[in-house]
Design a protein around this motif. Sequence first.
Motif, PDB file in Angstrom:
ATOM      1  N   GLY A 135      -1.638   6.651  -2.737  1.00  0.00           N
ATOM      2  CA  GLY A 135      -2.225   6.156  -3.984  1.00  0.00           C
ATOM      3  C   GLY A 135      -3.574   5.475  -3.819  1.00  0.00           C
ATOM      4  N   LEU A 136      -3.657   4.590  -2.831  1.00  0.00           N
ATOM      5  CA  LEU A 136      -4.896   3.844  -2.609  1.00  0.00           C
ATOM      6  C   LEU A 136      -6.071   4.791  -2.344  1.00  0.00           C
ATOM      7  N   ALA A 137      -5.806   5.816  -1.556  1.00  0.00           N
ATOM      8  CA  ALA A 137      -6.878   6.727  -1.135  1.00  0.00           C
ATOM      9  C   ALA A 137      -7.281   7.678  -2.249  1.00  0.00           C
ATOM     10  N   ARG A 138      -6.293   8.100  -3.055  1.00  0.00           N
ATOM     11  CA  ARG A 138      -6.655   8.982  -4.165  1.00  0.00           C
ATOM     12  C   ARG A 138      -7.380   8.174  -5.241  1.00  0.00           C
ATOM     13  N   LEU A 139      -6.981   6.927  -5.404  1.00  0.00           N
ATOM     14  CA  LEU A 139      -7.687   6.074  -6.363  1.00  0.00           C
ATOM     15  C   LEU A 139      -9.164   5.965  -5.980  1.00  0.00           C
ATOM     16  N   SER A 140      -9.431   5.819  -4.684  1.00  0.00           N
ATOM     17  CA  SER A 140     -10.827   5.728  -4.228  1.00  0.00           C
ATOM     18  C   SER A 140     -11.590   6.983  -4.630  1.00  0.00           C
ATOM     19  N   GLY A 450      -5.674  -7.296  -9.077  1.00  0.00           N
ATOM     20  CA  GLY A 450      -4.505  -6.445  -8.949  1.00  0.00           C
ATOM     21  C   GLY A 450      -4.784  -5.144  -9.687  1.00  0.00           C
ATOM     22  N   VAL A 451      -3.832  -4.202  -9.615  1.00  0.00           N
ATOM     23  CA  VAL A 451      -4.116  -2.868 -10.142  1.00  0.00           C
ATOM     24  C   VAL A 451      -3.313  -2.518 -11.392  1.00  0.00           C
ATOM     25  N   SER A 452      -2.603  -3.488 -11.938  1.00  0.00           N
ATOM     26  CA  SER A 452      -1.963  -3.331 -13.251  1.00  0.00           C
ATOM     27  C   SER A 452      -1.627  -4.751 -13.727  1.00  0.00           C
ATOM     28  N   HIS A 671       8.130  -3.237  -7.691  1.00  0.00           N
ATOM     29  CA  HIS A 671       7.686  -2.748  -6.381  1.00  0.00           C
ATOM     30  C   HIS A 671       6.444  -1.871  -6.416  1.00  0.00           C
ATOM     31  N   GLU A 672       6.196  -1.171  -7.511  1.00  0.00           N
ATOM     32  CA  GLU A 672       5.028  -0.279  -7.564  1.00  0.00           C
ATOM     33  C   GLU A 672       3.866  -1.073  -8.143  1.00  0.00           C
ATOM     34  N   ALA A 673       2.820  -1.284  -7.326  1.00  0.00           N
ATOM     35  CA  ALA A 673       1.706  -2.095  -7.809  1.00  0.00           C
ATOM     36  C   ALA A 673       1.157  -1.522  -9.118  1.00  0.00           C
ATOM     37  N   SER A 674       0.919  -0.219  -9.100  1.00  0.00           N
ATOM     38  CA  SER A 674       0.480   0.400 -10.353  1.00  0.00           C
ATOM     39  C   SER A 674       1.158   1.759 -10.511  1.00  0.00           C
ATOM     40  N   GLY A 675       0.766   2.709  -9.654  1.00  0.00           N
ATOM     41  CA  GLY A 675       1.233   4.084  -9.819  1.00  0.00           C
ATOM     42  C   GLY A 675       0.174   4.808 -10.629  1.00  0.00           C
ATOM     43  N   THR A 676      -0.271   5.956 -10.116  1.00  0.00           N
ATOM     44  CA  THR A 676      -1.302   6.716 -10.831  1.00  0.00           C
ATOM     45  C   THR A 676      -0.834   8.141 -11.114  1.00  0.00           C
ATOM     46  N   GLY A 677       0.192   8.587 -10.381  1.00  0.00           N
ATOM     47  CA  GLY A 677       0.728   9.933 -10.600  1.00  0.00           C
ATOM     48  C   GLY A 677       1.156  10.102 -12.052  1.00  0.00           C
TER      49      GLY A 677
END
Length: 742
Positions: A135-140, A450-452, A671-677
């Motif tokens: 997730g972190l890398a795809r977000l980038s 944070g991411v959400s 547990h899921e900081a955000s989730g982008t899928g």
Amino acid sequence: RGGETRVGVERMFGLMDRFLKSDPSSLQKDILDHVEYTVARSRFSFDDFEAYQALAHSVRDRLIERWHDTQLHFKKKDPKRIYFLSMEFLMGRSLSNSAINLGIRDQYADALKELGFEFEVLAEQEGDAALGNGGLARLSACQMDSLATMDYPAWGYGLRYQYGLFRQVILDGYQHEQPDYWLNFGNPWEIERVHVTYPVKFYGTVEDENFNGGKRKVWLPGETVEAVAYDNPIPGHGTRNTITLRLWAAKPSDQIDMESYNTGDYINAVVNRQRAETISSVLFPDDRSYQGKELRLKQQYFFVSASLQDIIRRFKDSHSNFDDFPEKVALQLNDTHPSLAIAEVMRVLVDEEHLGWNRAWDIVCKIFSFTTHTVLPEGLEKVPVDLLESLLPRHLQIIYDINFDYIEELKKRIGLDYDRLSRMSIVEDGAIKSIRMANLAIVCSHTVNGVSRVHSELLKTRVFKDFYELWPHKFDYKTNGVTQRRWIVVSNPSLSALISKWLGTEAWIRDVDLLAGLQEQAANADLHEEWRMVRKVNKMRLAEYIEAMSGVKVSVSAMFDVQIKRIHEYKRQLLNILGIVHRYDCIKNMEKSDRTKVVPRVCIIGGKAAPGYEIARKIIKLCNAVAEKINNDPDVGDLLKLVFIPDYNVSVAELVIPGADLSQHISTAGHEASGTGSMKFLMNGCLLLATEDGSTVEIIEEIGKDNMFLFGAKMHEVPALREKGPTLKVPLQFARVVRYVM
Ligand code: NBG
């Protein structure tokens, strides 16, 4: 002479004929020229891969034009620049995305058709750039696309790993890892900058030196490695803005260590030099555990040091002192991985630029901001002091000095609450004395995000509670997003055409909010019909892929129920599999007449397990074992299938998401900081089955509870459930799994 030069320049401009043309016959000529001169094949005989290479170079030429213009523009304007420092970027393929953002994909498709090639087929030739985990890398990667599109003067900095994330091969149901030597066939999307190199130093000692009547610290490094820049132009959509993702590769330094050569052991001396390259050779495949490995720390400092030398050099090109540095430079730390940058900026400003500690500290406090992607305190990175001391002795001293001043200040603010002081310290005492990278990042950043929204609440109330109470103003959140350019336009062209047709504009490709305009047509039967056709085509494409990859034939009239993401206990693929076993069990025990009421379902699971994560590996094996059992039961037939899609990556996601009817995002709440899928599925019209976790909370606000299947315990209910332990049902379920699998 001046006159001659002007004539020369004019002649040059004349010859360049301004910009490359994009009409079909110019594109054809261009592609064939690249076949002949770049790929060095005869224009009468080249295969799909060679055609892809030529096509990619032709697109790249056009990227370079815009990229040069962008550099020139920003050099003149000298705006504040955003530097996004990230250890990982999951870019996937570049061809379609670049051609679409340049606005010339259709022209290329037409040009190729006449030459006897299909754009999509050639696009399939490209391998994924998988320089990241999840997730972190795809977000980038999504962020780079957005920064370019929104006309930001932004730069991405990272590492050019020679081996990307491992390829996953399934043998006998088990995951096996194979190296991803992705540069094997060349990479047309990067430009090697042989002249943009910086020395990066490691090891050695720190000495005191007399200076201006006092003492100062001097670092005498023991090893020097050269960082070479590889630039990847990132085009925005509907703009000329084309920004740079600059990735660093390690090369042996040019400075020859005469001594080792003079000892006569020439071969060993060369081999030792070569070892430098290993720094950027391989991506660590764990997405959230850090084991204090020296190589990992070397990678971090290597890319941080090279990036900062580059950034400072660019600043100094047009500024004679550091007064304006905070007005011109913003450094975004993508998780704690690049946080050595803080100590490095201090070191450069104090030791090399001689600004004095206080002035340097003042600058540092204004330029850094920090994004955290983690929920659990165990996920926070710690660097053993011993390791740091040997690799970067001066940086350790600087971190100690920062910590000393900070703790003194803290005592004044909170008093002598030693428990709290020790929790908040950058240095952790204990069996292994370590540096808490998150604490360093928080202390020195002006903003921590944070991411959400829920993630941010967790940061404030648990993970970074002490810090929030001290500096509430620093804490903020930016709910993650994904780019519709890649996740609709590139991956689902038919849906993209449908949306543009019904909205009567393509403006949504830049402004995603405009998609809301479709609401006006929500009841339109023609739209529904077209939409169903789009879905069907995508499901057929996916069904073909599934059959090719796993040999399982699936019916496109079944519901495609998908869970694709890294394999983790908290993401609960295990729960999904248990659910599938339960469903199988129900079907088996059903009266034949009742079976007609069952909606046929194809369950699709995909994802990689970190190589050292045993339970995650076993979940993959379990999935394959259950699949084997269910798929070979003729009694169940098309009512239920389970497929594990191997080697999940960005390109696989692009294929799977548009074909999904239902997708699962069932992490244990909290547990899921955000989730982008989930956002990618959603924008492709897929239903979500999700727990109220991470960004799901905001998604509910956008689409309404009625438009999704909310599942499972809420965050505040989880602790009590844990306390209670497993209910009786769970062991029974397990017994059944074992019965079916064995
Ligand atoms: C992930 C989180 C996700 C989040 C992404 C992007 C890592 C280490 N973390 O919930 O698990 O969406 O980061 O912020 O990849």
